[in-house]
Scaffold this motif. Structure first.
Motif, PDB file in Angstrom:
ATOM      1  N   ARG A 296       0.845  -1.207   0.000  1.00  0.00           N
ATOM      2  CA  ARG A 296       0.000   0.000   0.000  1.00  0.00           C
ATOM      3  C   ARG A 296       0.879   1.256   0.000  1.00  0.00           C
ATOM      4  O   ARG A 296       0.634   2.204  -0.734  1.00  0.00           O
TER       5      ARG A 296
ATOM      6  N   LYS B  34       1.309  13.730  -7.250  1.00  0.00           N
ATOM      7  CA  LYS B  34       0.691  14.952  -6.729  1.00  0.00           C
ATOM      8  C   LYS B  34       1.703  16.098  -6.692  1.00  0.00           C
ATOM      9  O   LYS B  34       1.389  17.233  -7.075  1.00  0.00           O
TER      10      LYS B  34
ATOM     11  N   GLU C  41     -10.938  10.522   1.204  1.00  0.00           N
ATOM     12  CA  GLU C  41     -10.852   9.886   2.523  1.00  0.00           C
ATOM     13  C   GLU C  41     -12.246   9.547   3.063  1.00  0.00           C
ATOM     14  O   GLU C  41     -12.466   8.462   3.607  1.00  0.00           O
TER      15      GLU C  41
ATOM     16  N   GLN D 287     -13.551   6.511   1.335  1.00  0.00           N
ATOM     17  CA  GLN D 287     -12.835   5.309   1.793  1.00  0.00           C
ATOM     18  C   GLN D 287     -13.327   4.882   3.177  1.00  0.00           C
ATOM     19  O   GLN D 287     -13.498   3.681   3.440  1.00  0.00           O
TER      20      GLN D 287
HETATM   21  C1  ISJ Z   1      -3.198   8.285  -1.447  1.00  0.00           C
HETATM   22  C2  ISJ Z   1      -3.798   9.482  -1.528  1.00  0.00           C
HETATM   23  O1  ISJ Z   1      -3.466  10.566  -0.685  1.00  0.00           O
HETATM   24  C3  ISJ Z   1      -3.992  10.713   0.626  1.00  0.00           C
HETATM   25  C4  ISJ Z   1      -3.969   9.401   1.320  1.00  0.00           C
HETATM   26  C5  ISJ Z   1      -5.008   8.537   1.173  1.00  0.00           C
HETATM   27  C6  ISJ Z   1      -4.842   7.081   1.524  1.00  0.00           C
HETATM   28  O2  ISJ Z   1      -3.860   6.738   2.183  1.00  0.00           O
HETATM   29  O3  ISJ Z   1      -5.695   6.267   1.106  1.00  0.00           O
HETATM   30  C7  ISJ Z   1      -6.241   9.006   0.673  1.00  0.00           C
HETATM   31  C8  ISJ Z   1      -6.439  10.295   0.352  1.00  0.00           C
HETATM   32  C9  ISJ Z   1      -5.378  11.331   0.509  1.00  0.00           C
HETATM   33  O4  ISJ Z   1      -5.672  12.130   1.636  1.00  0.00           O
HETATM   34  C10 ISJ Z   1      -4.825   9.779  -2.543  1.00  0.00           C
HETATM   35  O5  ISJ Z   1      -5.170  10.963  -2.729  1.00  0.00           O
HETATM   36  O6  ISJ Z   1      -5.290   8.831  -3.199  1.00  0.00           O
END
Ligand code: ISJ
Length: 107
Positions: free
Chosen positions: A38, A49, A62, A65
């Motif tokens: 992950r 990004k 978030e 999720q």
């Molecule tokens: C991985 C990311 O960056 C950040 C981390 C996330 C994660 O660990 O799942 C989800 C959203 C973001 O705040 C993403 O934007 O997908």
């Protein structure tokens, strides 16, 4: 129950405990490997990004999720509040990594 009965119960308990602990060790190893995979993905997201000036955190993503994971936890008979706390803990670490990447401290 005489002394030899007690010894037998103890042996059975020890064997059961050891069997369960072997499974716990396998599960913990799987969790570590899955987390490592992950974080490999999220590191790539962090670089993407940073390259395109996108913010480290995405609260909308978030929220979806968390809703999804809470539902999965409920279906799996895992405490949804625990699942949410765990995901928030992991995401906080990911965001910290993304901030480091964006600051150029990762090269
Ligand atoms: C991985 C990311 O960056 C950040 C981390 C996330 C994660 O660990 O799942 C989800 C959203 C973001 O705040 C993403 O934007 O997908």
């Amino acid at each position: 129950m005489n002394n030899s009965d007690i010894d037998e119960v103890d042996e059975n308990v020890t064997a059961e405990l050891s069997r369960l602990r072997d499974s716990i060790d396998n599960i913990d190893a799987a969790v570590v490997h899955m987390l490592a995979e992950r974080f490999k993905c999220t590191q790539q997201v962090g670089h993407l990004k940073a390259k395109h000036q996108l913010p480290p955190a995405d609260p909308g993503r978030e929220a979806s999720q968390i809703a999804r994971l809470r539902q999965l936890a409920e279906n799996a008979k895992l405490d949804p509040a625990f699942a949410e706390k765990l995901l928030n803990f992991i995401i906080a670490e990911v965001i910290r990594h993304h901030e480091t990447i964006a600051a150029g401290e990762d090269q």
